[in-house]
Design an enzyme around this catalytic site. Structure first.
Site, mmCIF file in Angstrom:
data_model
loop_
_atom_site.group_PDB
_atom_site.id
_atom_site.type_symbol
_atom_site.label_atom_id
_atom_site.label_comp_id
_atom_site.label_asym_id
_atom_site.label_seq_id
_atom_site.Cartn_x
_atom_site.Cartn_y
_atom_site.Cartn_z
ATOM 1 N N ALA A 7 5.427 2.205 11.831
ATOM 2 C CA ALA A 7 6.250 2.258 10.624
ATOM 3 C C ALA A 7 7.075 3.532 10.523
ATOM 4 O O ALA A 7 8.184 3.523 9.985
ATOM 5 C CB ALA A 7 5.373 2.100 9.386
ATOM 6 N N GLU A 9 8.584 4.970 12.854
ATOM 7 C CA GLU A 9 9.740 4.862 13.733
ATOM 8 C C GLU A 9 10.813 3.911 13.208
ATOM 9 O O GLU A 9 11.937 3.896 13.715
ATOM 10 C CB GLU A 9 9.301 4.425 15.133
ATOM 11 C CG GLU A 9 8.538 5.486 15.898
ATOM 12 C CD GLU A 9 7.094 5.675 15.443
ATOM 13 O OE1 GLU A 9 6.589 6.797 15.558
ATOM 14 O OE2 GLU A 9 6.466 4.700 14.959
ATOM 15 N N GLU A 42 -9.452 4.943 7.444
ATOM 16 C CA GLU A 42 -10.467 5.821 6.868
ATOM 17 C C GLU A 42 -9.955 7.236 6.606
ATOM 18 O O GLU A 42 -10.688 8.062 6.090
ATOM 19 C CB GLU A 42 -11.673 5.878 7.806
ATOM 20 C CG GLU A 42 -12.348 4.535 7.966
ATOM 21 C CD GLU A 42 -13.501 4.594 8.945
ATOM 22 O OE1 GLU A 42 -13.867 5.693 9.395
ATOM 23 O OE2 GLU A 42 -14.039 3.525 9.260
ATOM 24 N N THR A 43 -8.694 7.498 6.967
ATOM 25 C CA THR A 43 -8.179 8.847 6.812
ATOM 26 C C THR A 43 -6.950 8.854 5.903
ATOM 27 O O THR A 43 -6.426 7.810 5.519
ATOM 28 C CB THR A 43 -7.773 9.445 8.171
ATOM 29 O OG1 THR A 43 -6.638 8.728 8.666
ATOM 30 C CG2 THR A 43 -8.913 9.374 9.167
ATOM 31 N N HIS A 45 -4.062 9.561 6.754
ATOM 32 C CA HIS A 45 -2.890 9.196 7.548
ATOM 33 C C HIS A 45 -2.117 8.030 6.923
ATOM 34 O O HIS A 45 -0.883 8.002 6.972
ATOM 35 C CB HIS A 45 -3.326 8.859 8.975
ATOM 36 C CG HIS A 45 -2.199 8.641 9.920
ATOM 37 N ND1 HIS A 45 -1.343 9.643 10.311
ATOM 38 C CD2 HIS A 45 -1.784 7.522 10.556
ATOM 39 C CE1 HIS A 45 -0.441 9.155 11.143
ATOM 40 N NE2 HIS A 45 -0.692 7.867 11.308
ATOM 41 N N ASN A 69 13.593 -3.345 2.464
ATOM 42 C CA ASN A 69 12.327 -2.759 2.912
ATOM 43 C C ASN A 69 11.188 -3.747 2.688
ATOM 44 O O ASN A 69 10.736 -3.966 1.570
ATOM 45 C CB ASN A 69 12.054 -1.443 2.187
ATOM 46 C CG ASN A 69 10.842 -0.724 2.731
ATOM 47 O OD1 ASN A 69 10.116 -1.240 3.567
ATOM 48 N ND2 ASN A 69 10.621 0.487 2.257
ATOM 49 N N ARG A 83 0.356 -11.495 1.546
ATOM 50 C CA ARG A 83 1.626 -11.017 1.002
ATOM 51 C C ARG A 83 2.811 -11.501 1.824
ATOM 52 O O ARG A 83 3.925 -11.598 1.328
ATOM 53 C CB ARG A 83 1.624 -9.499 0.920
ATOM 54 C CG ARG A 83 0.607 -9.001 -0.116
ATOM 55 C CD ARG A 83 0.620 -7.513 -0.265
ATOM 56 N NE ARG A 83 1.867 -7.089 -0.899
ATOM 57 C CZ ARG A 83 2.372 -5.875 -0.782
ATOM 58 N NH1 ARG A 83 1.769 -4.969 -0.050
ATOM 59 N NH2 ARG A 83 3.480 -5.555 -1.394
#
Length: 115
Positions: A7, A9, A42-43, A45, A69, A83
């Site tokens: 995403a 990039e 889990e992070t 990021h 988008n 979704r």
């Protein structure tokens, strides 16, 4: 259609396509549709990727590019599919319609809103 590594990039590749369109042999595009999914891990990021991807697309839009988008931010793959399905969220279709609406609006603005 062009696939990108992730995403983050997506805005870079859209900018590259726009730049390439300045060369006589390259195609020119009226607009772009950004599609993908960022699934929470889990992070922290996840937050960085989703924020920066959206910010990059927004910056390109502020430069006049018509971009729908459709990059989803979800908790898991099942939520992403829900979704994306036409029968449910149809977020990809919504992004495509947004890009088409922006292209049409840009054309109207260039000739005057009364046209």
């Amino acid at each position: 259609m062009v696939s990108v590594p992730g995403a983050l990039e997506v805005p870079t590749v859209i900018a590259m396509a726009e730049e390439a369109g300045r060369f006589p042999t390259a195609p020119r595009y009226d607009g772009y549709v950004a599609l993908g999914t960022i699934i929470r891990g889990e992070t922290y990021h996840f937050e960085i990727v989703s924020d920066q991807s959206a910010a990059g697309i927004t910056q390109l839009g502020l430069k006049g590019l018509a971009i729908g988008n459709g990059i989803l931010t979800t908790e898991d793959e099942d939520q992403a599919w829900a979704r994306a399905r036409r029968s449910e969220g149809d977020k990809g279709g919504g992004a495509a319609r947004a890009a088409l609406d922006l292209i049409a609006l840009r054309k109207r603005l260039r000739v005057g809103l009364g046209a």
